[in-house]
Design a protein around this motif. Sequence first.
Motif, short mmCIF file in Angstrom:
data_model
loop_
_atom_site.label_atom_id
_atom_site.label_comp_id
_atom_site.label_asym_id
_atom_site.label_seq_id
_atom_site.Cartn_x
_atom_site.Cartn_y
_atom_site.Cartn_z
N UNK A 1 0.85 -1.19 0.00
CA UNK A 1 0.00 0.00 0.00
C UNK A 1 0.89 1.25 0.00
N UNK A 2 0.66 2.15 -0.95
CA UNK A 2 1.52 3.31 -1.10
C UNK A 2 0.99 4.53 -0.35
N UNK A 3 1.89 5.49 -0.15
CA UNK A 3 1.51 6.75 0.46
C UNK A 3 0.52 7.48 -0.45
N UNK A 4 0.73 7.35 -1.77
CA UNK A 4 -0.17 8.01 -2.73
C UNK A 4 -1.60 7.53 -2.56
N UNK A 5 -1.76 6.23 -2.31
CA UNK A 5 -3.10 5.68 -2.11
C UNK A 5 -3.74 6.26 -0.85
N UNK A 6 -2.97 6.33 0.23
CA UNK A 6 -3.51 6.85 1.49
C UNK A 6 -3.89 8.32 1.37
N UNK A 7 -3.02 9.10 0.71
CA UNK A 7 -3.29 10.53 0.54
C UNK A 7 -4.54 10.74 -0.32
N UNK A 8 -4.61 9.99 -1.43
CA UNK A 8 -5.77 10.10 -2.32
C UNK A 8 -7.05 9.71 -1.59
N UNK A 9 -6.97 8.63 -0.82
CA UNK A 9 -8.13 8.17 -0.06
C UNK A 9 -8.59 9.23 0.93
N UNK A 10 -7.65 9.82 1.65
CA UNK A 10 -7.99 10.84 2.65
C UNK A 10 -8.65 12.05 2.00
N UNK A 11 -8.10 12.48 0.86
CA UNK A 11 -8.67 13.63 0.15
C UNK A 11 -10.10 13.33 -0.29
N UNK A 12 -10.31 12.13 -0.82
CA UNK A 12 -11.65 11.74 -1.29
C UNK A 12 -12.63 11.68 -0.12
N UNK A 13 -12.19 11.11 0.99
CA UNK A 13 -13.08 10.91 2.14
C UNK A 13 -13.51 12.25 2.76
N UNK A 14 -12.57 13.20 2.88
CA UNK A 14 -12.90 14.47 3.54
C UNK A 14 -13.61 15.44 2.61
N UNK A 15 -13.65 15.13 1.31
CA UNK A 15 -14.39 15.99 0.39
C UNK A 15 -15.88 15.93 0.72
N UNK A 16 -16.52 17.08 0.94
CA UNK A 16 -17.94 17.08 1.32
C UNK A 16 -18.81 16.33 0.32
N UNK A 17 -19.62 15.44 0.82
CA UNK A 17 -20.54 14.67 -0.02
C UNK A 17 -21.75 14.28 0.80
N UNK A 18 -22.62 13.48 0.20
CA UNK A 18 -23.86 13.11 0.88
C UNK A 18 -23.62 12.37 2.19
N UNK A 19 -22.67 11.44 2.19
CA UNK A 19 -22.39 10.66 3.39
C UNK A 19 -21.89 11.52 4.53
N UNK A 124 -18.54 4.04 -9.93
CA UNK A 124 -17.69 4.48 -11.04
C UNK A 124 -16.36 5.00 -10.52
N UNK A 125 -16.39 5.67 -9.37
CA UNK A 125 -15.16 6.16 -8.77
C UNK A 125 -14.22 5.00 -8.45
N UNK A 126 -14.75 3.96 -7.82
CA UNK A 126 -13.92 2.81 -7.49
C UNK A 126 -13.40 2.12 -8.75
N UNK A 127 -14.21 2.12 -9.79
CA UNK A 127 -13.78 1.52 -11.05
C UNK A 127 -12.55 2.24 -11.59
N UNK A 128 -12.51 3.55 -11.41
CA UNK A 128 -11.37 4.34 -11.89
C UNK A 128 -10.24 4.43 -10.86
N UNK A 129 -10.61 4.29 -9.58
CA UNK A 129 -9.66 4.53 -8.49
C UNK A 129 -8.80 3.31 -8.16
#
Length: 204
Positions: A1-19, A124-129
């Motif tokens: 598991x890379x740092x890039x994956x963790x950083x990308x995941x964190x950015x996606x998670x904290x981005x305001x969305x419905x959840x 679709x996000x997971x398909x690309x991510x």
Amino acid sequence: MSIAFLVTTLVVVVTPGTGLVYTLAAGLAGGRRGSVAAAVGCTLAIVPHVLATVTGLAALLHASATAFQVLKYAGVAYLLYMAWATVRDKGAIDLGGEESAPPGSWRVIRRAVLINLLNPKVTIFFLAFLPQFVSPAEPHAVPRMLFLGGVFMLVTLVVFGALGLLAAAVRSQVVSRPRVLTWLRRTFAGSFVALGAKLALTAR
């Protein structure tokens, strides 16, 4: 598991969305229990999206305009319902006073699951991510994708839970101020409407 994956995941998670919006609202509505329940529900909703990606269902959803549109507008309709329920001060988000009975944990979890489940953009996000961090030639590609999906879920649970608990911490200050309470109801309702409109306007 890379740092890039963790950083990308964190950015996606904290981005305001419905959840995230729902988790904050649940924290204000039901305190700590509500925030944790919402975080758990939003996290559980990720499981079908990850499995869909791994099994190739996401590719089918991406290829089928009809399937995508049906799921998308079901999600839009549910978000509009959430906005209506918030304004009416009924249903999933009851920001009533301390004497009000907070929504049950299972009810919060079910609504959180539906909010994230009825959003085809997540699949679709997971398909690309996920494929970006797994080589097609890797002998254990599927287990690795499941592992990365699990990491994404863990980050979601921790971040949503922390932000929900933060909202729960200020609940007593919020419910004792009617004007703030009214403003928050309208803000959450407007957020659900805006997110629904954004989902309705998005293409595959």
